[in-house]
Motif scaffolding. Structure first.
Motif, PDB file in Angstrom:
ATOM      1  N   ARG A 162       0.836  -1.205   0.000  1.00 25.18           N
ATOM      2  CA  ARG A 162       0.000   0.000   0.000  1.00 25.18           C
ATOM      3  C   ARG A 162       0.869   1.252   0.000  1.00 25.18           C
ATOM      4  O   ARG A 162       0.535   2.248  -0.641  1.00 25.18           O
ATOM      5  N   ASP A 202       1.921   2.061  -3.511  1.00 24.33           N
ATOM      6  CA  ASP A 202       0.876   2.765  -4.248  1.00 24.33           C
ATOM      7  C   ASP A 202       0.879   4.255  -3.914  1.00 24.33           C
ATOM      8  O   ASP A 202       0.744   5.105  -4.798  1.00 24.33           O
ATOM      9  N   GLU A 203       1.036   4.567  -2.624  1.00 22.65           N
ATOM     10  CA  GLU A 203       1.084   5.968  -2.205  1.00 22.65           C
ATOM     11  C   GLU A 203       2.307   6.671  -2.789  1.00 22.65           C
ATOM     12  O   GLU A 203       2.221   7.822  -3.225  1.00 22.65           O
ATOM     13  N   ILE A 238       3.903   5.951  -5.549  1.00 17.60           N
ATOM     14  CA  ILE A 238       3.696   6.149  -6.987  1.00 17.60           C
ATOM     15  C   ILE A 238       2.773   7.327  -7.248  1.00 17.60           C
ATOM     16  O   ILE A 238       3.001   8.128  -8.156  1.00 17.60           O
ATOM     17  N   ASN A 239       1.723   7.474  -6.436  1.00 21.02           N
ATOM     18  CA  ASN A 239       0.755   8.548  -6.649  1.00 21.02           C
ATOM     19  C   ASN A 239       1.230   9.903  -6.148  1.00 21.02           C
ATOM     20  O   ASN A 239       0.787  10.934  -6.658  1.00 21.02           O
ATOM     21  N   GLN A 240       2.121   9.935  -5.162  1.00 23.63           N
ATOM     22  CA  GLN A 240       2.484  11.203  -4.530  1.00 23.63           C
ATOM     23  C   GLN A 240       3.873  11.706  -4.904  1.00 23.63           C
ATOM     24  O   GLN A 240       4.114  12.908  -4.845  1.00 23.63           O
ATOM     25  N   GLU A 241       4.792  10.830  -5.248  1.00 25.82           N
ATOM     26  CA  GLU A 241       6.174  11.245  -5.510  1.00 25.82           C
ATOM     27  C   GLU A 241       6.283  11.823  -6.924  1.00 25.82           C
ATOM     28  O   GLU A 241       5.911  11.190  -7.899  1.00 25.82           O
ATOM     29  N   ASN A 242       6.795  13.042  -7.000  1.00 31.77           N
ATOM     30  CA  ASN A 242       6.946  13.701  -8.302  1.00 31.77           C
ATOM     31  C   ASN A 242       8.204  13.255  -9.030  1.00 31.77           C
ATOM     32  O   ASN A 242       8.228  13.216 -10.258  1.00 31.77           O
TER      33      ASN A 242
END
Length: 108
Positions: free
Chosen positions: A70, A73-74, A76-80
């Motif tokens: 999990r 997933d976070e 991947i979605n949050q790291e620029n």
């Protein structure tokens, strides 16, 4: 306090289950045993000797890895920064290969 020597005392299933619950949060078995005052070698031998405790040990490690998945997933979605995200995910995959070798380990 004098260190106990000789044969370790027998631990109850409840004590071992408590240690495995701590393992599910991400601590090692040794750290969990130290936290609750158990001998990690004796606990490890008991887990390997008992099928139900062995299954519970595997399950606690898998629960920990699901938490880590999990986190991936976070990340991947949050790291620029793509390279940083890849590095963080690779670190989690490396840890998974160490925690659950039979499932995630490198097969050669």
């Amino acid at each position: 306090a004098k260190k106990a020597t000789g044969r370790p005392r027998s631990y109850s299933d409840d004590q071992i289950i408590e240690a495995l619950e701590i393992v599910a949060t991400g601590k090692s078995l040794k750290e969990a045993c130290i936290r609750i005052g158990l001998n990690d070698n004796a606990v490890g031998k008991r887990i390997r000797a008992d099928d139900s405790l062995s299954t519970l040990d595997r399950y606690s490690r898998e629960c920990y890895l699901h938490q880590k998945a999990r986190m991936m997933d976070e990340i991947i979605n949050q790291e620029n920064d793509v390279q940083r995200a890849r590095l963080l995910c690779d670190n989690i995959k490396w840890e998974a290969a160490r925690v659950c070798r039979k499932i995630y380990g490198n097969i050669t």
